[in-house]
Design a protein around this motif. Structure first.
Motif, short mmCIF file in Angstrom:
data_model
loop_
_atom_site.label_atom_id
_atom_site.label_comp_id
_atom_site.label_asym_id
_atom_site.label_seq_id
_atom_site.Cartn_x
_atom_site.Cartn_y
_atom_site.Cartn_z
N ILE A 7 0.87 -1.17 0.00
CA ILE A 7 0.00 0.00 0.00
C ILE A 7 0.91 1.23 0.00
N PRO A 8 0.79 2.10 -1.00
CA PRO A 8 1.70 3.25 -1.04
C PRO A 8 1.58 4.09 0.23
N ARG A 9 2.73 4.57 0.71
CA ARG A 9 2.76 5.31 1.97
C ARG A 9 2.87 6.82 1.73
N VAL A 44 12.49 1.98 -9.99
CA VAL A 44 12.90 0.62 -9.63
C VAL A 44 12.04 0.11 -8.47
N GLY A 45 11.36 -1.01 -8.69
CA GLY A 45 10.46 -1.56 -7.66
C GLY A 45 9.15 -0.79 -7.68
N THR A 46 8.51 -0.79 -8.84
CA THR A 46 7.36 0.11 -9.03
C THR A 46 6.10 -0.31 -8.25
N GLY A 47 5.97 -1.60 -7.91
CA GLY A 47 4.80 -2.06 -7.14
C GLY A 47 3.50 -1.73 -7.85
N SER A 48 2.63 -0.96 -7.19
CA SER A 48 1.35 -0.58 -7.78
C SER A 48 1.51 0.45 -8.91
N VAL A 105 10.22 -0.94 -13.41
CA VAL A 105 10.59 -2.35 -13.32
C VAL A 105 10.21 -2.90 -11.95
N ASP A 106 9.79 -4.14 -11.92
CA ASP A 106 9.52 -4.81 -10.65
C ASP A 106 9.83 -6.30 -10.80
N ILE A 107 10.29 -6.88 -9.72
CA ILE A 107 10.62 -8.30 -9.73
C ILE A 107 9.34 -9.15 -9.70
N SER A 108 8.25 -8.56 -9.23
CA SER A 108 7.01 -9.32 -9.04
C SER A 108 6.08 -9.20 -10.25
N PRO A 109 5.84 -10.32 -10.97
CA PRO A 109 4.91 -10.24 -12.11
C PRO A 109 3.50 -9.89 -11.65
N ARG A 156 9.39 -6.60 -16.23
CA ARG A 156 9.60 -7.50 -15.10
C ARG A 156 11.08 -7.81 -15.02
N GLY A 157 11.65 -7.69 -13.81
CA GLY A 157 13.06 -8.02 -13.68
C GLY A 157 13.57 -7.79 -12.28
N ASP A 158 14.64 -8.49 -11.96
CA ASP A 158 15.34 -8.28 -10.70
C ASP A 158 16.34 -7.15 -10.96
N CYS A 159 16.19 -6.05 -10.27
CA CYS A 159 17.01 -4.87 -10.59
C CYS A 159 18.50 -5.13 -10.43
N SER A 165 13.28 5.34 -6.63
CA SER A 165 13.06 3.99 -6.13
C SER A 165 12.68 4.01 -4.65
N ASN A 166 11.68 3.18 -4.36
CA ASN A 166 11.34 2.88 -2.97
C ASN A 166 11.54 1.36 -2.85
N PRO A 167 12.79 0.94 -2.70
CA PRO A 167 13.07 -0.50 -2.72
C PRO A 167 12.75 -1.15 -1.37
N PRO A 168 12.81 -2.48 -1.29
CA PRO A 168 12.63 -3.09 0.03
C PRO A 168 13.78 -2.61 0.91
N TYR A 169 13.47 -2.14 2.14
CA TYR A 169 14.58 -1.61 2.95
C TYR A 169 14.52 -1.98 4.42
N SER A 191 5.95 -9.61 1.54
CA SER A 191 7.25 -9.44 2.21
C SER A 191 8.35 -9.11 1.19
N LEU A 192 8.14 -9.51 -0.06
CA LEU A 192 9.10 -9.18 -1.11
C LEU A 192 9.26 -7.66 -1.26
N ALA A 193 8.20 -6.93 -0.92
CA ALA A 193 8.23 -5.48 -1.06
C ALA A 193 8.91 -4.81 0.13
N LYS A 251 25.33 -5.84 0.66
CA LYS A 251 25.75 -6.28 -0.68
C LYS A 251 24.66 -5.89 -1.71
N TRP A 252 23.39 -6.06 -1.29
CA TRP A 252 22.25 -5.73 -2.16
C TRP A 252 22.35 -4.27 -2.61
N TYR A 253 22.58 -3.40 -1.62
CA TYR A 253 22.63 -1.97 -1.94
C TYR A 253 23.89 -1.60 -2.72
C1 LIG Z 1 8.58 -0.88 -0.91
S1 LIG Z 1 7.80 -1.57 -2.36
C2 LIG Z 1 7.51 -0.06 -3.26
C3 LIG Z 1 6.33 -0.11 -4.17
C4 LIG Z 1 5.99 1.26 -4.80
N1 LIG Z 1 7.10 1.77 -5.58
C5 LIG Z 1 5.62 2.24 -3.72
O1 LIG Z 1 6.43 3.15 -3.44
O2 LIG Z 1 4.52 2.13 -3.16
C6 LIG Z 1 9.17 -2.32 -3.16
C7 LIG Z 1 8.90 -2.95 -4.51
O3 LIG Z 1 10.14 -3.47 -5.00
C8 LIG Z 1 9.94 -4.72 -5.62
N2 LIG Z 1 11.21 -5.46 -5.56
C9 LIG Z 1 11.74 -6.14 -4.53
N3 LIG Z 1 12.93 -6.65 -4.85
C10 LIG Z 1 13.18 -6.26 -6.13
C11 LIG Z 1 14.25 -6.49 -7.04
N4 LIG Z 1 15.32 -7.19 -6.70
N5 LIG Z 1 14.15 -5.97 -8.28
C12 LIG Z 1 13.05 -5.24 -8.66
N6 LIG Z 1 12.02 -5.01 -7.84
C13 LIG Z 1 12.07 -5.50 -6.59
C14 LIG Z 1 8.80 -5.36 -4.82
O4 LIG Z 1 8.13 -6.35 -5.58
C15 LIG Z 1 7.94 -4.14 -4.50
O5 LIG Z 1 6.94 -3.95 -5.46
#
Ligand SMILES: C[S@@+](CC[C@H](N)C(=O)[O-])C[C@H]1O[C@@H](n2cnc3c(N)ncnc32)[C@H](O)[C@@H]1O
Length: 303
Positions: A97-99, A129-133, A155-159, A186-189, A205-209, A228-230, A240-242
């Motif tokens: 859910i966007p914050r 990167v990690g576009t989600g919704s 781009v997002d890793i989740s189809p 679709r892709g792993d960034c 980008s709002n990546p998983p953090y 949880s992927l998000a 290493k991820w960052y």
């Molecule tokens: C925190 S959410 C942000 C979603 C949206 N951008 C927002 O701000 O509401 C992180 C997004 O990154 C995606 N994600 C996680 N790991 C990723 C990766 N390695 N490559 C691309 N996207 C990834 C998740 O599927 C999720 O949609």
């Protein structure tokens, strides 16, 4: 027999403690608007429905709403709608859910975009990167006021998330700037070919953090219902991820480009040093409550 409105009032009284725990600060007024929103999004169109007789167990769609509340499902997932940067987005359990904080990232990125649009650039490339919704990409496309053509690659890793992002783009298509073109991948960034569209003038980008070890401080509703992927990265992979993310970012940002990255208050300083080791200029920006929230990155070889 009770009307739906009376049923809701009584439900609110009966479950007040549970509701406050799941939905901090919830009021009867907010619950009423969520119920009407749920009704509209499920085709039970008008508000008169609130004054119609209601018997629990007799209406599947309305029961779904009350059962969802009992389970503590986030209100946005119940109504399948969330407001972000003043526009409605379809959301469900496939996406975060966007914050509200992320709206600050959009504000900063929009200022940069409008500055770029006033330069002599013939076209502007943006990467989300990690576009989600699709929240950030769509907010930029909805609020872009320039005339320079803009391509926003998301781009997002989740189809599953991408299905929803593209659906949101279709629903909002008449409100998007005619000068913006959106592309979804679709892709792993960390592995994906960022060059798919060329170099970027702006990366958002709002990546998983959240680190797994910080899970205890996350509200149980988020843990139970949001993907949880998000949200999470394993502790041992975090830095290493960052490092990989920022080195890809550096390679694909034009020399005077800018990146806006949302991050965790607790780890943003670590991310800042990772970025600096890669010779990126990294500035921390705070939110309105003075918490470290964003990294603004530039290539160190410029300016
Ligand atoms: C925190 S959410 C942000 C979603 C949206 N951008 C927002 O701000 O509401 C992180 C997004 O990154 C995606 N994600 C996680 N790991 C990723 C990766 N390695 N490559 C691309 N996207 C990834 C998740 O599927 C999720 O949609």
């Amino acid at each position: 027999m009770e009307t739906l409105k009376q049923y809701l009032n009584n439900f609110f009284k009966r479950h007040q403690q549970h509701l406050q725990a799941c939905y901090p600060g919830i009021t009867l007024h907010r619950l009423t608007s969520e119920l009407t929103r749920h009704c509209t999004s499920h085709g039970l169109s008008d508000l008169k429905i609130l004054n119609a007789a209601f018997m629990s167990g007799a209406d599947h769609k309305l029961d779904q709403f009350f059962q969802g509340l009992e389970k503590g499902i986030p209100l946005e997932y119940l109504s399948e709608e969330s407001y972000f940067y003043n526009f409605p987005l379809r959301v469900d359990r496939r996406v975060l859910i966007p914050r509200k904080e992320t709206e600050l990232l959009v504000e900063g990125a929009l200022a940069t975009l409008h500055r770029l649009a006033k330069t002599s650039l013939a076209a502007i490339n943006i990467l989300d990167v990690g576009t989600g919704s699709g929240a950030i990409a769509l907010a930029l496309a909805l609020n872009y006021e320039g005339k320079t053509p803009v391509t926003i690659t998301a781009v997002d890793i989740s189809p599953l998330a991408l299905v929803l992002a593209e659906q949101n783009a279709r629903r909002l298509r008449y409100a998007l700037s005619p000068h913006c073109c959106l592309k979804w991948y679709r892709g792993d960034c960390l592995q994906w070919d960022w060059k798919v569209e060329a170099e970027y003038h702006l990366i958002v980008s709002n990546p998983p953090y959240i680190k797994e070890c910080d899970k205890r401080s996350v509200h149980s509703q988020v843990l139970r219902f949001e993907p949880s992927l998000a949200l999470f990265l394993p502790d041992e992979e975090y830095e290493k991820w960052y490092e990989t993310f920022f080195s890809k970012l550096k390679k694909n940002l034009v020399s005077d480009g800018e990146a806006w990255i949302e991050g965790s208050e607790d780890h943003l300083r670590t991310l800042q040093s990772i970025a600096r080791k890669l010779d990126l200029r990294a500035e921390i920006k705070q939110d309105y409550t003075s918490r470290d929230r964003f990294l603004v990155l530039h290539r160190g070889d410029c300016g």
